[in-house]
Design a protein around this motif. Structure first.
Motif, mmCIF file in Angstrom:
data_model
loop_
_atom_site.group_PDB
_atom_site.id
_atom_site.type_symbol
_atom_site.label_atom_id
_atom_site.label_comp_id
_atom_site.label_asym_id
_atom_site.label_seq_id
_atom_site.Cartn_x
_atom_site.Cartn_y
_atom_site.Cartn_z
ATOM 1 N N ARG A 44 0.835 -1.204 0.000
ATOM 2 C CA ARG A 44 0.000 0.000 0.000
ATOM 3 C C ARG A 44 0.867 1.250 0.000
ATOM 4 O O ARG A 44 0.580 2.221 -0.711
ATOM 5 C CB ARG A 44 -0.937 0.007 1.219
ATOM 6 N N TYR A 79 0.767 4.404 -2.777
ATOM 7 C CA TYR A 79 0.576 5.807 -2.410
ATOM 8 C C TYR A 79 1.821 6.635 -2.690
ATOM 9 O O TYR A 79 1.716 7.816 -3.043
ATOM 10 C CB TYR A 79 0.173 5.924 -0.940
ATOM 11 N N ARG A 80 2.998 6.033 -2.578
ATOM 12 C CA ARG A 80 4.224 6.777 -2.896
ATOM 13 C C ARG A 80 4.272 7.126 -4.374
ATOM 14 O O ARG A 80 4.615 8.263 -4.746
ATOM 15 C CB ARG A 80 5.455 5.948 -2.519
ATOM 16 N N ILE A 85 1.779 7.558 -6.377
ATOM 17 C CA ILE A 85 0.798 8.610 -6.624
ATOM 18 C C ILE A 85 1.335 9.966 -6.178
ATOM 19 O O ILE A 85 1.228 10.968 -6.902
ATOM 20 C CB ILE A 85 -0.522 8.282 -5.899
ATOM 21 N N ALA A 86 1.920 10.006 -4.981
ATOM 22 C CA ALA A 86 2.390 11.278 -4.432
ATOM 23 C C ALA A 86 3.616 11.819 -5.162
ATOM 24 O O ALA A 86 3.787 13.043 -5.270
ATOM 25 C CB ALA A 86 2.710 11.110 -2.941
#
Length: 217
Positions: free
Chosen positions: A13, A17-18, A20-21
């Motif tokens: 997860r 998210y990394r 995406i960021a």
């Protein structure tokens, strides 16, 4: 292998998210190459995107001929000048921005909408633009996969779609939507380039999130 209904592990997860960021619209590339098997993997990620009515409207054209790359660069440069003229008082500021990496990137792709899209009615009867939404999902998949692989990608939209379609021999009804620059970069921007260059500011999520009615927070 974990069942598809099970959540990802904390590490998995965090990686999602990394990506995406840390995804960035890149303009500065380091040349180099993208291995053929890696490019196929990235395009498979794009092809796994959702599409309305499973229409899969995306088409990707890989540009391999140097003279064709130069012709696309010339079209983008012409539109950059026209955009600067349309911006009026921000013209000089805009012209100082680096808006593409067409000559420097390892791989150049044109992402397009296929012809014959009018045959797909499911999900598009009142919202025909969902074909473009589907293509955008494919581009985002490609972008995130590229970031996870340590490659930069930039979306260039400064071109005349009719002229670019003619240059690429595209059939009537199809339409180029993005020139995508892909490849190794020296470093990823620590914030969006347009923020770093003072062109625009990001708005926080709370300004864009409503409850039940428009502008009701």
């Amino acid at each position: 292998m974990a069942a598809m209904s099970e959540p990802f592990s904390p590490e998995e997860r965090a990686a999602v998210y990394r990506a995406i960021a840390e995804r960035r619209d890149m303009r500065h590339f380091a040349g180099g190459e993208v291995a053929p098997e890696l490019l196929v993997r990235l395009l498979e990620a794009a092809h796994h995107a959702p599409s309305v009515g499973l229409m899969q409207p995306w088409r990707f054209i890989r540009i391999t001929r140097p003279e064709l790359r130069e012709a696309i660069h010339a079209q983008v440069e012409a539109e950059r000048i026209r955009t600067a003229e349309a911006l009026g008082e921000r013209s000089d500021e805009f012209m100082r921005l680096k808006v593409e990496g067409i000559r420097d990137c390892a791989v150049l792709l044109v992402a397009a909408l296929a012809d014959g899209r009018e045959a797909h009615v499911f999900g598009r009867r009142t919202l025909p633009e969902m074909d473009l939404a589907s293509l955008s999902c494919a581009i985002q998949n490609l972008w995130l996969a590229a970031r996870a692989e340590g490659l930069g990608m930039g979306w260039v939209s400064l071109f005349d779609p009719v002229a670019l379609a003619d240059l690429l021999g595209m059939p009537p009804g199809s339409r180029p939507e993005a020139v995508l620059c892909l490849g190794p970069v020296h470093a990823f921007y620590d914030e969006p380039m347009l923020v770093r260059e003072g062109w625009a500011k990001e708005r926080p999520l709370e300004e864009l999130l409503f409850t039940d009615r428009w502008e009701q927070r």
